[in-house]
Design a protein around this motif. Sequence first.
Motif, PDB file in Angstrom:
ATOM      1  N   MET A   1       6.744  -4.160  13.469  1.00 49.30           N
ATOM      2  CA  MET A   1       6.839  -3.560  12.139  1.00 49.30           C
ATOM      3  C   MET A   1       7.961  -2.541  12.095  1.00 49.30           C
ATOM      4  N   ASP A   2       8.578  -2.460  10.933  1.00 47.11           N
ATOM      5  CA  ASP A   2       9.675  -1.513  10.744  1.00 47.11           C
ATOM      6  C   ASP A   2       9.693  -1.086   9.279  1.00 47.11           C
ATOM      7  N   LYS A   3       9.559   0.212   9.040  1.00 50.06           N
ATOM      8  CA  LYS A   3       9.566   0.787   7.682  1.00 50.06           C
ATOM      9  C   LYS A   3       8.568   0.096   6.754  1.00 50.06           C
ATOM     10  N   GLY A   4       7.358  -0.193   7.285  1.00 49.01           N
ATOM     11  CA  GLY A   4       6.295  -0.750   6.466  1.00 49.01           C
ATOM     12  C   GLY A   4       6.361  -2.244   6.255  1.00 49.01           C
ATOM     13  N   GLU A   5       7.335  -2.919   6.891  1.00 49.06           N
ATOM     14  CA  GLU A   5       7.471  -4.367   6.722  1.00 49.06           C
ATOM     15  C   GLU A   5       7.399  -5.060   8.085  1.00 49.06           C
ATOM     16  N   ILE A   6       7.089  -6.355   8.064  1.00 49.42           N
ATOM     17  CA  ILE A   6       7.096  -7.140   9.301  1.00 49.42           C
ATOM     18  C   ILE A   6       8.537  -7.547   9.586  1.00 49.42           C
ATOM     19  N   ALA A   7       9.056  -7.039  10.688  1.00 44.20           N
ATOM     20  CA  ALA A   7      10.447  -7.341  11.046  1.00 44.20           C
ATOM     21  C   ALA A   7      10.536  -8.687  11.765  1.00 44.20           C
ATOM     22  N   GLU A   8       9.578  -8.960  12.649  1.00 45.84           N
ATOM     23  CA  GLU A   8       9.542 -10.240  13.375  1.00 45.84           C
ATOM     24  C   GLU A   8       8.186 -10.403  14.043  1.00 45.84           C
ATOM     25  N   SER A   9       7.877 -11.629  14.434  1.00 50.74           N
ATOM     26  CA  SER A   9       6.622 -11.870  15.150  1.00 50.74           C
ATOM     27  C   SER A   9       6.804 -13.060  16.087  1.00 50.74           C
ATOM     28  N   GLY A  10       5.972 -13.075  17.130  1.00 54.96           N
ATOM     29  CA  GLY A  10       6.039 -14.146  18.121  1.00 54.96           C
ATOM     30  C   GLY A  10       5.397 -13.694  19.412  1.00 54.96           C
ATOM     31  N   THR A  11       5.480 -14.496  20.447  1.00 54.71           N
ATOM     32  CA  THR A  11       4.950 -14.099  21.756  1.00 54.71           C
ATOM     33  C   THR A  11       5.952 -13.173  22.434  1.00 54.71           C
TER      34      THR A  11
ATOM     35  N   PHE B   1       0.848  -1.200   0.000  1.00 51.03           N
ATOM     36  CA  PHE B   1       0.000   0.000   0.000  1.00 51.03           C
ATOM     37  C   PHE B   1       0.877   1.241   0.000  1.00 51.03           C
ATOM     38  N   LYS B   2       0.426   2.242  -0.792  1.00 50.66           N
ATOM     39  CA  LYS B   2       1.083   3.561  -0.715  1.00 50.66           C
ATOM     40  C   LYS B   2       0.014   4.641  -0.818  1.00 50.66           C
ATOM     41  N   TYR B   3       0.248   5.752  -0.118  1.00 53.61           N
ATOM     42  CA  TYR B   3      -0.694   6.859  -0.120  1.00 53.61           C
ATOM     43  C   TYR B   3      -0.609   7.609  -1.439  1.00 53.61           C
ATOM     44  N   GLN B   4      -1.702   8.302  -1.768  1.00 55.20           N
ATOM     45  CA  GLN B   4      -1.722   9.116  -2.981  1.00 55.20           C
ATOM     46  C   GLN B   4      -0.636  10.179  -2.919  1.00 55.20           C
ATOM     47  N   ASN B   5      -0.081  10.501  -4.091  1.00 53.66           N
ATOM     48  CA  ASN B   5       0.944  11.547  -4.229  1.00 53.66           C
ATOM     49  C   ASN B   5       2.235  11.235  -3.480  1.00 53.66           C
ATOM     50  N   THR B   6       2.453   9.953  -3.189  1.00 52.42           N
ATOM     51  CA  THR B   6       3.745   9.556  -2.601  1.00 52.42           C
ATOM     52  C   THR B   6       4.313   8.393  -3.409  1.00 52.42           C
ATOM     53  N   ASP B   7       5.617   8.342  -3.487  1.00 50.17           N
ATOM     54  CA  ASP B   7       6.276   7.270  -4.248  1.00 50.17           C
ATOM     55  C   ASP B   7       6.638   6.087  -3.351  1.00 50.17           C
ATOM     56  N   LYS B   8       6.934   6.395  -2.089  1.00 45.34           N
ATOM     57  CA  LYS B   8       7.408   5.354  -1.173  1.00 45.34           C
ATOM     58  C   LYS B   8       6.228   4.576  -0.603  1.00 45.34           C
ATOM     59  N   PRO B   9       6.225   3.246  -0.708  1.00 48.30           N
ATOM     60  CA  PRO B   9       5.116   2.464  -0.146  1.00 48.30           C
ATOM     61  C   PRO B   9       5.091   2.532   1.380  1.00 48.30           C
ATOM     62  N   ALA B  10       3.879   2.627   1.951  1.00 46.31           N
ATOM     63  CA  ALA B  10       3.724   2.662   3.415  1.00 46.31           C
ATOM     64  C   ALA B  10       3.743   1.253   3.982  1.00 46.31           C
ATOM     65  N   LEU B  11       3.333   0.265   3.168  1.00 43.38           N
ATOM     66  CA  LEU B  11       3.336  -1.148   3.570  1.00 43.38           C
ATOM     67  C   LEU B  11       3.915  -1.988   2.442  1.00 43.38           C
ATOM     68  N   LYS B  12       4.736  -2.975   2.824  1.00 39.34           N
ATOM     69  CA  LYS B  12       5.360  -3.843   1.812  1.00 39.34           C
ATOM     70  C   LYS B  12       5.288  -5.302   2.254  1.00 39.34           C
ATOM     71  N   ASN B  13       4.752  -6.122   1.371  1.00 33.71           N
ATOM     72  CA  ASN B  13       4.810  -7.574   1.551  1.00 33.71           C
ATOM     73  C   ASN B  13       4.352  -8.024   2.941  1.00 33.71           C
ATOM     74  N   ILE B  14       3.135  -7.613   3.319  1.00 26.96           N
ATOM     75  CA  ILE B  14       2.578  -7.983   4.628  1.00 26.96           C
ATOM     76  C   ILE B  14       1.857  -9.320   4.504  1.00 26.96           C
ATOM     77  N   ASN B  15       2.295 -10.298   5.297  1.00 26.49           N
ATOM     78  CA  ASN B  15       1.677 -11.628   5.288  1.00 26.49           C
ATOM     79  C   ASN B  15       1.499 -12.128   6.724  1.00 26.49           C
ATOM     80  N   PHE B  16       0.267 -12.270   7.174  1.00 26.71           N
ATOM     81  CA  PHE B  16       0.001 -12.949   8.447  1.00 26.71           C
ATOM     82  C   PHE B  16      -1.501 -13.230   8.546  1.00 26.71           C
TER      83      PHE B  16
END
Length: 613
Positions: free
Chosen positions: A563-573, A361-376
């Motif tokens: 989350m870090d810079k729009g990506e999932i950095a790690e997950s767990g308890t 996902f990226k916001y209108q009028n921006t080039d940099k994506p706000a979310l990248k490759n989110i899977n869970f």
Amino acid sequence: MSEHAKSGSLQIYLRLLSYVKPYSGFFALSLMGYVMFALSQPAFARLLEYFVEALEGSFATIDRDLGSFLPASIMTSVALIPIVMLSIAIFRGIGSFLGNYFLAKVSLSVVHDLRCLMFNRMIQLPNNYFDNNNSGHLIARITYNVGMVTSAATDAVKVIVREGLTVVFLFGYLILTNWKLTLVFIGVAPIIALVVSTASKRFRKLSSKIQTSMGDLTHVSSESINGYRVVRGFGGESYETSRFFNASDRNTRQGLKMVKASAVHTPTLQFLVNTALAILFFLVLWLKGDATTASLVSFVTAAALLPKPIRQLSEVNANIQKGIAAAESIFEMADQPSEPDNGTFEKETVEGKLEFRNLFFKYQNTDKPALKNINFTVNPGETIALVGRSGSGKTTLANLVPRFYPHGQGEILLDDTPIDDYSLKNLRSHIALVDQNVTLFNDTVARNIAYGDLRDKDDSDIHLAAEAAHANEFIKNMAQGMNTLVGEDGVLLSGGQRQRLAIARAILKDAPILILDEATSALDTESERHIQAALDEVMKNRTTLVIAHRLSTIENADRIIVMDKGEIAESGTHSELLAREGHYAKLHQMQFQEEQEEAIEVIPLASSQPLQH
């Protein structure tokens, strides 16, 4: 004005007039009234002919005009001309009332329809539109711009119809009386048309600038009112005063330019009409011919009646251009596409399984994506906490679930069905949201809890929701309890109280999916402890996405996603992530140190107080 601009103006005005169609019956009545009013003008000129003839001892013209309608005994009476005069005045008065009242009814109804159209469109617009347009300009469109449309729809139409018909009937009378002399006026018509055309472009351009400056004025005022605490707390009074002065000064200058243009335009037209009139008087005196004194007095009177309606018609051009410019901005907003809602799938209840697949996902009028490759995947009844630094994409991800923004690449599924397939209303009925920026309305406590689709909930359910959110402890101390007004955006409540009402609203909705975006951020430690207990109860058997800044509040989550810079950095308890000594462990350590430092700072402060013996 270019042909394209002319056709554009005509199209906008015709579209504006299309809103008159439902009120065509009232419009016809007003038109009939103005026809009556306009007919009275040449009738007064004709009356003077009767009067001059009567002074000379002749009743030939009045006998020819009215002899077949009135008895012979009245035709030679001294009271005849005064009776005719009063009859014309009554006829004119009835026409004026019918025209003014029914046209006002039409125009005010049209303005009401346009206001409702704009408001309905506004609440259906996508979030992106509000992100890219400030509230001041949107409010100015509904208030100021609609007022400009009123002047185009009421005053302008009234003048065009009434004075336009008056000019037509007076010209008709002049042609019938002496067509040769009337040609003098017709010769001036092309010059008048050129002046009007030149002025129109100027009026339209200035009107657009006035509307923009009025939007700026509203925006500055709105920001200063809404943020008055910050303005006073940070000494921003002089800065805000300067901003308001500059916006008001721009608006004043544009308004003066409009007045100046109109002030030059009207006398120019009057001069042209009076020039034609002067030539006419010269010709009447020079070429009297075999015309009678009475007919020439009547002709000159009718000609002398022309400058006033022509002047009013020239002045109305400014109002029309203002109305067209205002209508253009209104229709620009009205033509905006609504929030996309192509889904038709509906479910009365959902289990609450949420799945994110390869989401970008990226916001209108921006080039940099706000979310990248989110899977869970979030299983029904599971609590997932989203943590990370500010700007890492946590709130953005939460906003995509109720489709506040359309996501780009990838899929979000609810109970194995893509959320795009659900109708918006149905999708959102399954989701309760508690935002970090609580929105309350200037209404009672009860109506703020039972808002929107919840307004038909029983009082007992509202009380239970308030109790579960630990809001009863402050509601019971209010003057009118649940019926106490909370002020604009809950200004009469503390941050913690506002937050608890928002949580009570989410509890009352009883939706299978709960999104908590920093839901305890405005609470003190003791309130947070109470609320956290309430939230733990509410979250049972519900699919919950928790966005939290304080990591201590989400230690018991089923899973924590970092989350870090729009990506999932790690997950767990909580314990798993601490053991990994990765992003989460660093965040946890930083917060632990901050809390320790805050605790150490409090000790000297407390010990510095003098001991009491």
